[in-house]
Design a protein around this motif. Sequence first.
Motif, PDB file in Angstrom:
ATOM      1  N   LEU A  53       0.835  -1.197   0.000  1.00  0.00           N
ATOM      2  CA  LEU A  53       0.000   0.000   0.000  1.00  0.00           C
ATOM      3  C   LEU A  53       0.869   1.246   0.000  1.00  0.00           C
ATOM      4  CD1 LEU A  53      -2.534  -1.080   2.782  1.00  0.00           C
ATOM      5  CD2 LEU A  53      -2.827  -1.293   0.305  1.00  0.00           C
ATOM      6  N   GLY A  54       0.291   2.352  -0.434  1.00  0.00           N
ATOM      7  CA  GLY A  54       1.022   3.612  -0.426  1.00  0.00           C
ATOM      8  C   GLY A  54       0.426   4.582  -1.420  1.00  0.00           C
ATOM      9  N   PRO A  55       0.773   5.867  -1.316  1.00  0.00           N
ATOM     10  CA  PRO A  55       0.230   6.878  -2.226  1.00  0.00           C
ATOM     11  C   PRO A  55       0.814   6.731  -3.626  1.00  0.00           C
ATOM     12  CG  PRO A  55       1.928   7.830  -0.832  1.00  0.00           C
ATOM     13  CD  PRO A  55       1.696   6.433  -0.324  1.00  0.00           C
ATOM     14  N   PRO A  56       0.225   7.390  -4.608  1.00  0.00           N
ATOM     15  CA  PRO A  56       0.796   7.344  -5.961  1.00  0.00           C
ATOM     16  C   PRO A  56       2.192   7.949  -5.972  1.00  0.00           C
ATOM     17  CG  PRO A  56      -0.977   8.982  -5.794  1.00  0.00           C
ATOM     18  CD  PRO A  56      -1.023   8.170  -4.559  1.00  0.00           C
ATOM     19  N   LEU A  67       6.918  13.007  -3.262  1.00  0.00           N
ATOM     20  CA  LEU A  67       6.053  12.362  -4.260  1.00  0.00           C
ATOM     21  C   LEU A  67       5.948  13.201  -5.531  1.00  0.00           C
ATOM     22  CD1 LEU A  67       3.203  11.133  -1.888  1.00  0.00           C
ATOM     23  CD2 LEU A  67       5.079   9.777  -2.818  1.00  0.00           C
ATOM     24  N   LEU A  68       5.833  14.514  -5.374  1.00  0.00           N
ATOM     25  CA  LEU A  68       5.746  15.391  -6.549  1.00  0.00           C
ATOM     26  C   LEU A  68       7.035  15.342  -7.360  1.00  0.00           C
ATOM     27  CD1 LEU A  68       3.963  18.478  -4.948  1.00  0.00           C
ATOM     28  CD2 LEU A  68       3.008  16.917  -6.640  1.00  0.00           C
ATOM     29  N   GLU A  69       8.185  15.351  -6.671  1.00  0.00           N
ATOM     30  CA  GLU A  69       9.466  15.293  -7.376  1.00  0.00           C
ATOM     31  C   GLU A  69       9.607  13.981  -8.141  1.00  0.00           C
ATOM     32  OE1 GLU A  69      14.266  15.568  -6.403  1.00  0.00           O
ATOM     33  OE2 GLU A  69      12.782  15.842  -4.805  1.00  0.00           O
ATOM     34  N   ARG A 115      -2.051  15.517  -7.331  1.00  0.00           N
ATOM     35  CA  ARG A 115      -2.600  16.061  -6.080  1.00  0.00           C
ATOM     36  C   ARG A 115      -4.014  15.555  -5.835  1.00  0.00           C
ATOM     37  NH1 ARG A 115       0.513  21.233  -6.983  1.00  0.00           N
ATOM     38  NH2 ARG A 115       2.023  21.273  -5.268  1.00  0.00           N
ATOM     39  N   ALA A 116      -4.789  15.427  -6.875  1.00  0.00           N
ATOM     40  CA  ALA A 116      -6.151  14.899  -6.729  1.00  0.00           C
ATOM     41  C   ALA A 116      -6.113  13.438  -6.273  1.00  0.00           C
ATOM     42  CB  ALA A 116      -6.900  15.024  -8.048  1.00  0.00           C
ATOM     43  N   HIS A 117      -5.201  12.648  -6.851  1.00  0.00           N
ATOM     44  CA  HIS A 117      -5.043  11.246  -6.442  1.00  0.00           C
ATOM     45  C   HIS A 117      -4.610  11.157  -4.981  1.00  0.00           C
ATOM     46  CE1 HIS A 117      -5.903   9.642 -10.310  1.00  0.00           C
ATOM     47  NE2 HIS A 117      -4.778  10.036 -10.900  1.00  0.00           N
ATOM     48  N   LEU A 118      -3.688  12.039  -4.591  1.00  0.00           N
ATOM     49  CA  LEU A 118      -3.209  12.042  -3.205  1.00  0.00           C
ATOM     50  C   LEU A 118      -4.343  12.353  -2.230  1.00  0.00           C
ATOM     51  CD1 LEU A 118       0.252  13.858  -3.447  1.00  0.00           C
ATOM     52  CD2 LEU A 118      -0.165  11.493  -2.763  1.00  0.00           C
ATOM     53  N   LYS A 167      -8.756   7.505   2.284  1.00  0.00           N
ATOM     54  CA  LYS A 167      -8.990   6.062   2.392  1.00  0.00           C
ATOM     55  C   LYS A 167      -7.941   5.321   3.223  1.00  0.00           C
ATOM     56  CE  LYS A 167     -11.071   5.984  -2.245  1.00  0.00           C
ATOM     57  NZ  LYS A 167     -10.883   5.533  -3.654  1.00  0.00           N
ATOM     58  N   VAL A 168      -6.737   5.884   3.341  1.00  0.00           N
ATOM     59  CA  VAL A 168      -5.619   5.097   3.857  1.00  0.00           C
ATOM     60  C   VAL A 168      -5.790   4.726   5.326  1.00  0.00           C
ATOM     61  CG1 VAL A 168      -4.220   7.119   4.440  1.00  0.00           C
ATOM     62  CG2 VAL A 168      -3.108   4.928   3.970  1.00  0.00           C
ATOM     63  N   THR A 169      -6.383   5.602   6.132  1.00  0.00           N
ATOM     64  CA  THR A 169      -6.519   5.293   7.557  1.00  0.00           C
ATOM     65  C   THR A 169      -7.393   4.059   7.768  1.00  0.00           C
ATOM     66  OG1 THR A 169      -6.263   7.627   8.144  1.00  0.00           O
ATOM     67  CG2 THR A 169      -7.222   6.171   9.806  1.00  0.00           C
ATOM     68  N   GLY A 170      -8.558   4.043   7.143  1.00  0.00           N
ATOM     69  CA  GLY A 170      -9.442   2.884   7.267  1.00  0.00           C
ATOM     70  C   GLY A 170      -8.839   1.639   6.653  1.00  0.00           C
ATOM     71  N   LEU A 171      -8.165   1.814   5.519  1.00  0.00           N
ATOM     72  CA  LEU A 171      -7.558   0.665   4.837  1.00  0.00           C
ATOM     73  C   LEU A 171      -6.462   0.040   5.680  1.00  0.00           C
ATOM     74  CD1 LEU A 171      -7.259  -1.088   2.318  1.00  0.00           C
ATOM     75  CD2 LEU A 171      -5.837   0.708   1.314  1.00  0.00           C
ATOM     76  N   SER A 172      -5.572   0.864   6.231  1.00  0.00           N
ATOM     77  CA  SER A 172      -4.474   0.319   7.033  1.00  0.00           C
ATOM     78  C   SER A 172      -4.991  -0.289   8.331  1.00  0.00           C
ATOM     79  CB  SER A 172      -3.433   1.401   7.326  1.00  0.00           C
ATOM     80  OG  SER A 172      -4.012   2.492   8.000  1.00  0.00           O
ATOM     81  N   SER A 173      -6.087   0.248   8.884  1.00  0.00           N
ATOM     82  CA  SER A 173      -6.630  -0.327  10.121  1.00  0.00           C
ATOM     83  C   SER A 173      -7.162  -1.728   9.904  1.00  0.00           C
ATOM     84  CB  SER A 173      -7.736   0.574  10.686  1.00  0.00           C
ATOM     85  OG  SER A 173      -8.893   0.535   9.865  1.00  0.00           O
TER      86      SER A 173
END
Length: 465
Positions: free
Chosen positions: A70-73, A177-179, A221-224, A230-236
């Motif tokens: 898991l992780g951001p784009p 992430l932007l770089e 930025r929109a994807h982030l 979603k990430v908090t619920g997903l990781s829990s």
Amino acid sequence: MESKAMMMEESVQPLRVPPQMSIYADQHNIIHLVQTMVSSLAVDQPEDPIAYLLLLLQDSSVHVPRVVLLGPPAVGKTTLAGRLCADLGAVHVTMETLLDDPSPLGQEARRHALKQEEVPDDLLVSLIQGRLKESDCFNTGWVLDGLPQTRLQARSLQQGGVIPKHVVLLVAGEDVLLERHRGRLLDPLTGDVYHETFARPCEEAARRAEKSADAHVGALRAHLQRYRCKVTGLSSAYRHILTTVDADQPPLDVYQQALAFLRTRRCSRTPRVLLLGPPGSGKRLQAKMLADKYKMVDVCCSDLLRWAEADPSSVGEEVRTYVQHNRTVPKSVTLKVFQERLDRADCSQRGWILHHLPCDLQHAKHLTESLNAPNRVFFLELTDDVCLQRTTITPVHPSVHAAPGDVSQCLDNTRSVTQALGVYRTHTAGLQCVFPDGVHVDADQDPQCVFEALDKQLTIQTHAH
């Protein structure tokens, strides 16, 4: 009718696992074994389940990797997943490979993707389940790259028997992430993702590599933003089998940390956690934070006698006899109270975190020889000076006239803490001998940092495959 209703009510009462059975299951990883077998049954759906399970128990496929990344784009999931799959011999499963599925489900998912719509949860879950049922995934294992995407999808997969052994969450700041997004390169022949700086392609791939078509910063930025929702619920949903890896470091370091985690053995063990440390080390606070996160029973030795005094059991009656006559409760009775509390169903089923006990060698040996021996022990380390600074009343400034009672209270408090420190230091060496595998954690830092250090050690097992 009433008797039938009573029988039905009794029949749905939760099963209470005896402490002996809980200890045996923990020592022999029974829960992990059952989860593995049920998961395999649900995925493969054999004609003869009994014969299948007998073969499964003898087969090394029980130990095949089942990994969720898991992780951001732009954090590097695809690059890491590719390297892990090459090393582990596992199948790399991505959204792109699922959309290539020629089945009706795959075609329906592609229609949503072409319209730039999110694939519905039930459809994506069905696609993942179907892919993981195939023989290559079952026999050699799999790495889900960026899947599932929501807590609901994770729960649906778990209910359908798709239960990963390890979950790796990659994290990095938005500027990083932007770089990385701006320097993203794509090999059109292989589909491999590279970067101009962080993960340069080999010479042959560099000749083919092209700037990624979706390198628009606004889109990232929109994807982030969607990911953060979603990430908090997903990781829990995976908190007991999840580790976090900082992706803002060389790719080789990220890979080695993730691989080391994947080579650990994940066991669904009932947590029996012991926190040891001098007064002022933060045992009570850390126990509460860990108990809240993992739904363990917070057992504080200093509260046990008050609990026992109000309990109608024979042990409670014994404690009340001493309290009513203003007599010190003897150590033998305290140990009975302690054992009685840990034998309760909530501790057996949910696990517990114990602090402020054991306080000497006799207590420690009693604990290790009982059915409630801890399986995780932590020593919170703190110097005497800091302990005193944290636990005693701050002296009044000399320029301010202090009331005699304030000074007296300060001195009494200091003497009390100093005495407690002396007792703890006297028994520290013995406690460390009884618990040689105890993990030492620096408690002279922000409470959240201490919690994160404890949490990391609590969730990562050190037993190799």
